[in-house]
Scaffold this motif. Structure first.
Motif, PDB file in Angstrom:
ATOM      1  N   THR A   1       0.840  -1.190   0.000  1.00 62.81           N
ATOM      2  CA  THR A   1       0.000   0.000   0.000  1.00 62.81           C
ATOM      3  C   THR A   1       0.874   1.238   0.000  1.00 62.81           C
ATOM      4  N   ASN A   2       0.319   2.317  -0.515  1.00 62.43           N
ATOM      5  CA  ASN A   2       0.993   3.613  -0.415  1.00 62.43           C
ATOM      6  C   ASN A   2       0.107   4.639   0.287  1.00 62.43           C
ATOM      7  N   SER A   3      -0.960   4.132   0.961  1.00 62.99           N
ATOM      8  CA  SER A   3      -1.855   5.039   1.685  1.00 62.99           C
ATOM      9  C   SER A   3      -2.365   4.322   2.930  1.00 62.99           C
ATOM     10  N   ASN A   4      -3.648   4.491   3.226  1.00 59.63           N
ATOM     11  CA  ASN A   4      -4.223   3.831   4.392  1.00 59.63           C
ATOM     12  C   ASN A   4      -4.270   2.325   4.188  1.00 59.63           C
ATOM     13  N   PHE A   5      -4.308   1.586   5.312  1.00 58.84           N
ATOM     14  CA  PHE A   5      -4.464   0.139   5.220  1.00 58.84           C
ATOM     15  C   PHE A   5      -5.278  -0.343   6.414  1.00 58.84           C
TER      16      PHE A   5
ATOM     17  N   SER B   1     -11.398  -4.851  13.400  1.00 59.24           N
ATOM     18  CA  SER B   1     -10.878  -4.188  12.206  1.00 59.24           C
ATOM     19  C   SER B   1     -10.251  -2.865  12.616  1.00 59.24           C
ATOM     20  N   ILE B   2      -9.010  -2.654  12.197  1.00 56.44           N
ATOM     21  CA  ILE B   2      -8.289  -1.445  12.566  1.00 56.44           C
ATOM     22  C   ILE B   2      -7.817  -0.758  11.301  1.00 56.44           C
ATOM     23  N   LEU B   3      -8.194   0.521  11.125  1.00 55.17           N
ATOM     24  CA  LEU B   3      -7.780   1.310   9.978  1.00 55.17           C
ATOM     25  C   LEU B   3      -6.655   2.233  10.402  1.00 55.17           C
ATOM     26  N   LEU B   4      -5.529   2.179   9.674  1.00 60.29           N
ATOM     27  CA  LEU B   4      -4.380   3.015   9.991  1.00 60.29           C
ATOM     28  C   LEU B   4      -3.996   3.855   8.792  1.00 60.29           C
ATOM     29  N   ASN B   5      -3.490   5.056   9.081  1.00 56.37           N
ATOM     30  CA  ASN B   5      -2.989   5.964   8.066  1.00 56.37           C
ATOM     31  C   ASN B   5      -1.475   5.926   8.095  1.00 56.37           C
ATOM     32  N   LYS B   6      -0.853   5.693   6.957  1.00 58.62           N
ATOM     33  CA  LYS B   6       0.604   5.567   6.943  1.00 58.62           C
ATOM     34  C   LYS B   6       1.310   6.900   7.144  1.00 58.62           C
ATOM     35  N   GLU B   7       0.609   8.015   6.971  1.00 63.31           N
ATOM     36  CA  GLU B   7       1.245   9.316   7.063  1.00 63.31           C
ATOM     37  C   GLU B   7       1.891   9.508   8.440  1.00 63.31           C
ATOM     38  N   ASN B   8       3.148   9.962   8.422  1.00 63.25           N
ATOM     39  CA  ASN B   8       3.912  10.288   9.622  1.00 63.25           C
ATOM     40  C   ASN B   8       4.236   9.078  10.499  1.00 63.25           C
TER      41      ASN B   8
END
Length: 820
Positions: free
Chosen positions: A752-756, A787-794
């Motif tokens: 991924t290059n964004s949220n996952f 279910s856990i949504l994470l943002n890769k930013e920072n």
């Protein structure tokens, strides 16, 4: 204003003694001597405190009754057992017996009362829990006699000395007295209005915004000290405990009275138990406030009592309690409003009491006295963390309080003028001492006239003013700021001198390892080492003490034991040396900061050079580059050294160890045979993530990089082209794309290059962590969500990561995550 000239004195006798205060010295037998001021005032002997004035060890009283918890309310169950013990006769030592509460939880609906002498309550440590379930402000355990002291008014006799200095034990009284050796007396100090004006406490109600405050009056500040006559020579009387506040005829007069105290109980205690209070919320106050109280008690104790969720105190010693020892007790997680009149963790209103080896967390005033408290009282070797308000005498002229090796973290330790705080707290203290203690700030204001407080050998910024609106203050007596002095404990030395244990012997002990403020991690082992010496006699053993708890002893001259802490935290460590008479002296304590164990996945990697495509290979002593990444000689791991981004590079091959870089313009790299972690500067590499699992490795002290040279050798170089960059390809769990855990743990989109999203199937998760390719935790959380949504930013740079999930059965699941 009193002028104090501080000159450091080094006293030499036939034997050499360590540096102490300018106000103290040593005689030729090692006892303390006291330097008087022009009026004869000295630092008083504070040691007449605690159970039998600390002349006896706390007793181990025989168990005479054993109970186990019953369902529901245990109040009658416990009270009946106590009452049954009350019917037994007192033995020669004044004991009836111990009630042993076996392990379990005892819920009680009201106060448990001990109203007869010789009764002890004992648990089986934290496994025995008494829970106060009363839904109103109350006490859980109350030791209480049935009557206050009765003063014989007809025995009133005036003190006729022209001046009674602090520290004296002798008093002259008028002709015709009837005092005899053994008499219990009240020594009364009665001030006049001039004294109130001298202190500036006559106009508290004139302070703007404080019109309702109460001015001090001579009647209210007439204070009575419990003493005993131990010598009579005509009109000269000797008392057992020194004078703690001077009597100057200009400002005060003194009287003696006989008293009786038939309503007291003696030889009572509580030990080895956990106390809790019901609470409905963090600020709820309709529940138990005190864990244990003592009133109309002489010679009692509380030992190893751990208290939780009370609003006021673990142990609260009330006005008519004398010679109580509180040892190894804790006050934690107080529940109530964080405002005045709450969270006084260890508090005394009484006289001649000793608090030692205690711990408090999150209290307002953790080691504290009430109003007009007559000393001495001592707080010894105790610690407070996350303190919300200051420790110290809290209000209204407490006298003769010693704070000896007290550590307050988060707030102040104060001997202050609180002026209009409360309804007119004013001067809190006189003849009080901060000895070898520490706090965020130490407040000590200079008192008027001959009155004095002292701060000696204490650590932290010193100031004359704390919270309140007093003005015109100057700094009081401060000596050896931020440098401890000998004796390491004033109380322990005064006690040993008084008990004549110091004759012809002088013990010294100091910690030699580790150094103060040493840092380590859970799982590491260090040596606790001490040096000890004696002038005359024999050293029998050295005890090592961690957070005021005995750890281990050594009776050989090297005096060293190993310690491997299992929990993170800031620990206090000291050593105690003993001679053949069991006389002991403590070292100055040091701090050891134990950091959490680094939570890593011990993954091995191949190092593939970005420019050449060749792999780092281990040879006999040096390194080469190989076309293939297969084989353990091409597998390496990074060992964290405990210092930021610095690592060792360690071969998987047995006996090769971590890499060391040598000097020179094209320095070679060699094996060391040492396993990591190693913190030597020539074995430490700074690891820099360039993204997409590409890293550079910079030598710690040379500014050079792990480099694949054109002659196929591996060196360290100052060049920063692609030959200094390495692709780390994990070997092991991170290299597995498909495994059985994928049926339970799914990650998408991946790569991924964004949220996952992390999705859990048939897993009752308790926690999950995400590790980078170096094995360091970059994200962690506790959740029961599926279910856990994470943002890769920072959070996540491009590269490979390992997800580790722990379920409620302590089973571990893994999955790989790729961030583009």
């Amino acid at each position: 204003m009193k002028k104090v000239v501080l000159v450091f004195l080094f006293l030499s006798f036939q034997i050499s003694y360590s540096q102490t205060s300018n106000l103290l010295g040593y005689d030729d037998q090692g006892r303390l001597t006291y330097m008087p001021d022009s009026k004869g005032n000295v630092i008083p002997d504070y040691s007449n405190v605690g159970y039998h004035h600390s002349e006896k060890e706390l007793p181990v009283v025989e168990v005479k009754k054993i109970i186990e918890p019953v369902a529901g309310d245990n109040l009658v169950h416990i009270q009946n057992a106590i009452n049954e013990l009350g019917l037994l006769p007192l033995d020669a030592n004044g004991h009836r017996g111990t009630l042993l509460l076996k392990a379990g939880t005892y819920s009680v609906s009201s106060t448990i009362k001990i109203k007869k002498s010789g009764i002890v309550i004992r648990g089986e440590g934290d496994a025995t829990v008494i829970v106060a379930d009363k839904r109103s402000q109350s006490t859980l355990i109350a030791f209480e006699g049935n009557g206050n002291p009765i003063i014989n008014q007809s025995s009133k006799t005036k003190i006729i000395d022209s001046y009674v200095p602090v520290g004296t034990r002798t008093i002259n009284v008028a002709e015709g007295h009837s005092f005899n050796v053994g008499d219990r007396i009240m020594l009364e100090r009665k001030p006049n209005q001039d004294w109130i004006v001298l202190l500036g406490m006559h106009d508290l109600n004139q302070t703007p915004g404080n019109k309702g405050d109460t001015n001090w009056t001579p009647e209210y500040y007439t204070i009575q000290y419990k003493r005993k006559i131990i010598g009579v020579s005509g009109n000269k009387l000797t008392i057992d405990v020194p004078v703690m506040d001077l009597i100057d005829p200009i400002y005060s007069e003194g009287f003696l009275y006989k008293y009786t105290w038939g309503g007291r109980i003696e030889e009572v205690g509580i030990e080895n138990i956990r106390l809790e209070s019901f609470f409905a919320s963090q600020t709820d106050e309709n529940h138990a406030w005190d864990g244990v109280t003592f009133n109309n008690v002489e010679n009692g104790w509380a030992k190893k009592v751990n208290s939780y969720y009370f609003t006021y105190a673990c142990v609260n010693i009330l006005n008519q309690a004398l010679k109580i020892t509180v040892d190894n007790c804790t006050m934690q997680e107080a529940k109530g409003q964080v405002i005045g009149g709450r969270m006084y963790s260890f508090n005394t209103w009484g006289q001649q009491n000793l608090f030692k080896n205690c711990f408090a967390k999150g209290g307002r005033h953790d080691y504290v006295t009430g109003a007009r408290v007559a000393g001495p009282n001592v707080f010894l070797n105790s610690k407070s963390i996350e303190a919300v308000q200051p420790s110290g005498p809290h209000q209204r002229w407490a006298s003769g309080i010693l704070f000896d090796n007290i550590d307050i973290q988060g707030h102040n330790l104060e001997l202050a003028n609180r002026r209009n705080s409360g309804s007119g707290h004013g001067w809190t203290s006189v003849s009080c001492m901060l000895w070898n203690s520490s706090a965020d700030r130490l407040i000590i204001a200079e008192l008027p006239s001959d009155h004095t407080n002292w701060s000696i050998g204490s650590e932290g910024p010193h100031a004359e003013k704390g919270c309140c609106n007093a003005t015109g203050l100057e700094l009081g007596y401060v000596e050896s700021k931020n440098k401890h002095l000998n004796p390491s404990s004033l109380f322990e030395k005064q006690l040993s001198d008084r008990l004549n244990k110091g004759v012809n012997t002088f013990l010294n002990v100091s910690l030699t390892s580790p150094i103060d403020n040493y840092e380590m991690r859970v799982g590491e082992t260090i040596a606790l080492s001490a040096e000890a010496s004696i002038n005359l006699g024999t050293i029998t053993k050295v005890h090592f003490i961690i957070d005021n708890q005995f750890y281990k002893e050594d009776n050989t001259a090297s005096y060293s034991v190993n310690w491997a802490p299992t929990k993170p935290g800031n620990y206090s460590v000291k050593a105690i040396v003993f001679d053949e008479n069991n006389y002991s002296v403590s070292s100055i304590g040091i701090s050891v900061n134990v950091k959490p164990k680094v939570d890593v996945i011990k993954t091995y990697f191949t190092f593939k050079n970005v420019a050449t495509g060749k792999y780092l290979e281990s040879e006999e002593t040096t390194l080469l580059a190989s076309d293939s990444g297969a084989g353990e000689d091409k597998e390496w791991r990074l060992v964290e050294t405990g210092s930021g981004d610095f690592f060792n590079i360690e071969s998987k091959l047995t006996g090769k160890g971590v890499l060391r870089f040598t000097g020179g313009a094209a320095g070679t790299l060699i094996h060391t045979n040492f396993s990591g972690p190693k913190v030597d500067v020539d074995k430490i590499w700074k690891v820099v993530n360039e993204g997409n699992n590409i890293y550079t490795f910079e030598t710690r002290n040379l500014g050079r990089y792990l480099y694949h040279n054109s002659d196929n050798t591996i060196i360290h170089s100052n060049k920063t082209d692609d030959r200094s960059k390495w692709l780390l390809e994990p070997v092991g769990v991170l290299s597995i794309d498909k495994n059985k855990d994928l049926d339970y743990l799914k990650v998408y989109p991946n790569p991924t290059n964004s949220n996952f999203t992390i999705e859990l199937n048939n897993i009752n998760a308790t926690s999950f962590k995400i590790y980078n390719v170096l094995g360091k935790v970059v994200y962690k959380n506790e959740t029961k969500s599926k279910s856990i949504l994470l943002n890769k930013e920072n959070l996540f740079k491009p590269g490979v990561y390992l997800i580790k999930v722990l379920d409620d059965q302590q089973k571990v699941y893994h999955s790989k995550l790729i961030i583009k």
